[in-house]
Design an enzyme around this catalytic site. Structure first.
Site, PDB file in Angstrom:
ATOM      1  N   VAL A 296      -0.462   2.346   8.461  1.00  0.00           N
ATOM      2  CA  VAL A 296       0.740   2.374   8.110  1.00  0.00           C
ATOM      3  C   VAL A 296       1.700   3.650   8.540  1.00  0.00           C
ATOM      4  O   VAL A 296       2.693   3.472   8.793  1.00  0.00           O
ATOM      5  CB  VAL A 296       1.449   1.673   7.163  1.00  0.00           C
TER       6      VAL A 296
ATOM      7  N   ASN B 227       2.892  -3.339   1.044  1.00  0.00           N
ATOM      8  CA  ASN B 227       1.896  -3.135  -0.067  1.00  0.00           C
ATOM      9  C   ASN B 227       1.384  -1.690  -0.042  1.00  0.00           C
ATOM     10  O   ASN B 227       0.963  -1.257  -1.116  1.00  0.00           O
ATOM     11  CB  ASN B 227       1.413  -4.360  -0.261  1.00  0.00           C
TER      12      ASN B 227
ATOM     13  N   TYR C 233       3.504  10.838  -5.859  1.00  0.00           N
ATOM     14  CA  TYR C 233       3.541   9.360  -6.114  1.00  0.00           C
ATOM     15  C   TYR C 233       4.683   9.060  -6.439  1.00  0.00           C
ATOM     16  O   TYR C 233       5.589   7.913  -6.063  1.00  0.00           O
ATOM     17  CB  TYR C 233       2.467   8.908  -6.946  1.00  0.00           C
TER      18      TYR C 233
HETATM   19  P1  NAD Z   1      -5.590  -0.494  -4.244  1.00  0.00           P
HETATM   20  O1  NAD Z   1      -6.107   0.868  -3.854  1.00  0.00           O
HETATM   21  O2  NAD Z   1      -6.532  -1.539  -4.871  1.00  0.00           O
HETATM   22  O3  NAD Z   1      -5.123  -0.988  -2.758  1.00  0.00           O
HETATM   23  C1  NAD Z   1      -4.211  -0.518  -1.933  1.00  0.00           C
HETATM   24  C2  NAD Z   1      -4.448  -1.023  -0.491  1.00  0.00           C
HETATM   25  O4  NAD Z   1      -3.811  -0.270   0.376  1.00  0.00           O
HETATM   26  C3  NAD Z   1      -5.965  -0.754  -0.256  1.00  0.00           C
HETATM   27  O5  NAD Z   1      -6.287  -2.019   0.496  1.00  0.00           O
HETATM   28  C4  NAD Z   1      -5.898   0.077   0.991  1.00  0.00           C
HETATM   29  O6  NAD Z   1      -6.810   0.255   2.061  1.00  0.00           O
HETATM   30  C5  NAD Z   1      -4.414   0.194   1.393  1.00  0.00           C
HETATM   31  N1  NAD Z   1      -4.033   1.322   2.236  1.00  0.00           N
HETATM   32  C6  NAD Z   1      -3.851   2.595   1.720  1.00  0.00           C
HETATM   33  N2  NAD Z   1      -3.479   3.430   2.722  1.00  0.00           N
HETATM   34  C7  NAD Z   1      -3.416   2.682   3.795  1.00  0.00           C
HETATM   35  C8  NAD Z   1      -2.892   2.964   5.266  1.00  0.00           C
HETATM   36  N3  NAD Z   1      -2.452   4.332   5.455  1.00  0.00           N
HETATM   37  N4  NAD Z   1      -2.260   1.869   6.138  1.00  0.00           N
HETATM   38  C9  NAD Z   1      -2.898   0.694   5.609  1.00  0.00           C
HETATM   39  N5  NAD Z   1      -3.399   0.236   4.269  1.00  0.00           N
HETATM   40  C10 NAD Z   1      -3.668   1.254   3.395  1.00  0.00           C
HETATM   41  O7  NAD Z   1      -4.139  -0.408  -4.986  1.00  0.00           O
HETATM   42  P2  NAD Z   1      -3.253  -1.344  -5.651  1.00  0.00           P
HETATM   43  O8  NAD Z   1      -3.346  -1.256  -7.261  1.00  0.00           O
HETATM   44  O9  NAD Z   1      -3.687  -2.680  -5.344  1.00  0.00           O
HETATM   45  O10 NAD Z   1      -1.891  -1.153  -5.164  1.00  0.00           O
HETATM   46  C11 NAD Z   1      -0.991  -1.719  -4.291  1.00  0.00           C
HETATM   47  C12 NAD Z   1       0.338  -1.156  -4.184  1.00  0.00           C
HETATM   48  O11 NAD Z   1       0.738  -1.162  -5.364  1.00  0.00           O
HETATM   49  C13 NAD Z   1       0.523   0.268  -3.863  1.00  0.00           C
HETATM   50  O12 NAD Z   1       1.548   0.621  -3.230  1.00  0.00           O
HETATM   51  C14 NAD Z   1       0.501   0.942  -5.270  1.00  0.00           C
HETATM   52  O13 NAD Z   1       1.040   2.125  -5.050  1.00  0.00           O
HETATM   53  C15 NAD Z   1       1.445  -0.111  -5.965  1.00  0.00           C
HETATM   54  N6  NAD Z   1       1.209  -0.120  -7.537  1.00  0.00           N
HETATM   55  C16 NAD Z   1      -0.019  -0.272  -8.100  1.00  0.00           C
HETATM   56  C17 NAD Z   1      -0.057  -0.135  -9.565  1.00  0.00           C
HETATM   57  C18 NAD Z   1      -1.202  -0.341 -10.239  1.00  0.00           C
HETATM   58  O14 NAD Z   1      -1.031  -0.113 -11.315  1.00  0.00           O
HETATM   59  N7  NAD Z   1      -2.257  -0.722  -9.830  1.00  0.00           N
HETATM   60  C19 NAD Z   1       1.216   0.273 -10.139  1.00  0.00           C
HETATM   61  C20 NAD Z   1       2.232   0.530  -9.422  1.00  0.00           C
HETATM   62  C21 NAD Z   1       2.334   0.185  -8.011  1.00  0.00           C
END
Ligand code: NAD
Length: 250
Positions: free
Chosen positions: A67, A93, A158
């Site tokens: 992305v 996401n 971040y």
């Molecule tokens: P995760 O690492 O399990 O999943 C992230 C996904 O994004 C993965 O499938 C990865 O391959 C994909 N990704 C990363 N870079 C990419 C790119 N350049 N192009 C396309 N896809 C890409 O993490 P998660 O916990 O499921 O996080 C999902 C979202 O939620 C993220 O934006 C994260 O910042 C946000 N978030 C997560 C938490 C948490 O506690 N887990 C808290 C706040 C926000």
């Protein structure tokens, strides 16, 4: 049987093969939406998610793409429209972390987190917007984080990206409101996924102590709120940030 309120709609979920993205894709499929899951690197997991989504009786395609790359983001959006002749819901996401205290943070770690987490959302919105404006309908949901509101030691890159997502959400919401497009953000707290699994027990314990509901969130907790924002049940809501964090930020 779920109430299929998203029947006939098309949803793009970036980073949709695991964690929060996967839970969002499955929930939107439960509600009847056709799904475009974007993923960065291929593997067995992509096939498995496709199968899980298909089992819900909707159509699904998976599109590889980074992305943070403007052209690849365009291809994700175009593939959705080519396959389903519509694009109604965009969920930004995809996200990464590269944590470190500011004294030690490398310039490239700052750049790459901004590039994926903030510019990636811009790229997908930019390519989606002309289409949604033309059809005078759309729901854009950006996944921010509570640290974009509070800041977090060791996550200046971040938190800056996630705060940027909030500014992006509010600005685009103002621009597109008159065009029938709602733009909102969801700010998760601590959700149990691969992203948080790598944190030390000490960090996990400190986070838990900070959560009034005294438990970590599940990816499905985010899926539920995204589904609400993707549906017409939330048609009078735009430009908002909804915390889903067990009360971490009150
Ligand atoms: P995760 O690492 O399990 O999943 C992230 C996904 O994004 C993965 O499938 C990865 O391959 C994909 N990704 C990363 N870079 C990419 C790119 N350049 N192009 C396309 N896809 C890409 O993490 P998660 O916990 O499921 O996080 C999902 C979202 O939620 C993220 O934006 C994260 O910042 C946000 N978030 C997560 C938490 C948490 O506690 N887990 C808290 C706040 C926000």
């Amino acid at each position: 049987m779920q109430n299929r309120v998203l029947e006939g709609k098309t949803a793009v979920v970036t980073g949709g093969t695991r964690g929060i993205g996967k839970a969002i894709a499955l929930k939107l499929a439960d509600l009847g939406a056709n799904i475009v899951i974007n993923y960065r690197s291929s593997g067995k997991v992509v096939e498995e998610v496709i199968k899980e989504i298909e089992d819900k009786g909707v159509r699904v395609i998976a599109v590889q793409g980074d992305v943070s790359n403007f052209k690849e983001a365009e291809n994700i959006v175009k593939s959705a429209i080519d396959a389903f002749k519509s694009l109604d819901i965009l969920v930004n996401n995809a996200g990464i972390t590269a944590d470190g205290l500011i004294m030690r943070m490398k310039e490239e770690d700052f750049d790459k987190v901004i590039q994926v987490n903030l510019k990636g959302a811009f790229n997908c919105i930019k390519h989606t917007t002309p289409y949604m404006i033309k059809q005078r309908y759309g729901k854009i949901i950006n996944i921010s984080s509570v640290v974009g509101i509070t800041g977090n030691a060791g996550q200046s890159n971040y938190a800056a990206a996630k705060a940027g997502i909030i500014g992006l959400t509010k600005s685009v919401a103002r621009e597109l409101a008159a065009r029938g497009v709602n733009v909102n953000a969801v700010a998760p707290g601590f959700i149990q996924t691969d992203m948080t699994e790598v944190l030390s027990d000490k960090v996990k314990e400190a986070s838990l102590n900070n959560i009034p509901l005294k438990k970590f969130g599940k990816p499905e907790d985010i899926g539920e709120v995204v589904a609400f924002l993707a549906s017409d049940k939330s048609s009078y809501i735009t430009g908002q940030v909804i915390n889903v964090d067990g009360g971490m930020v009150i």
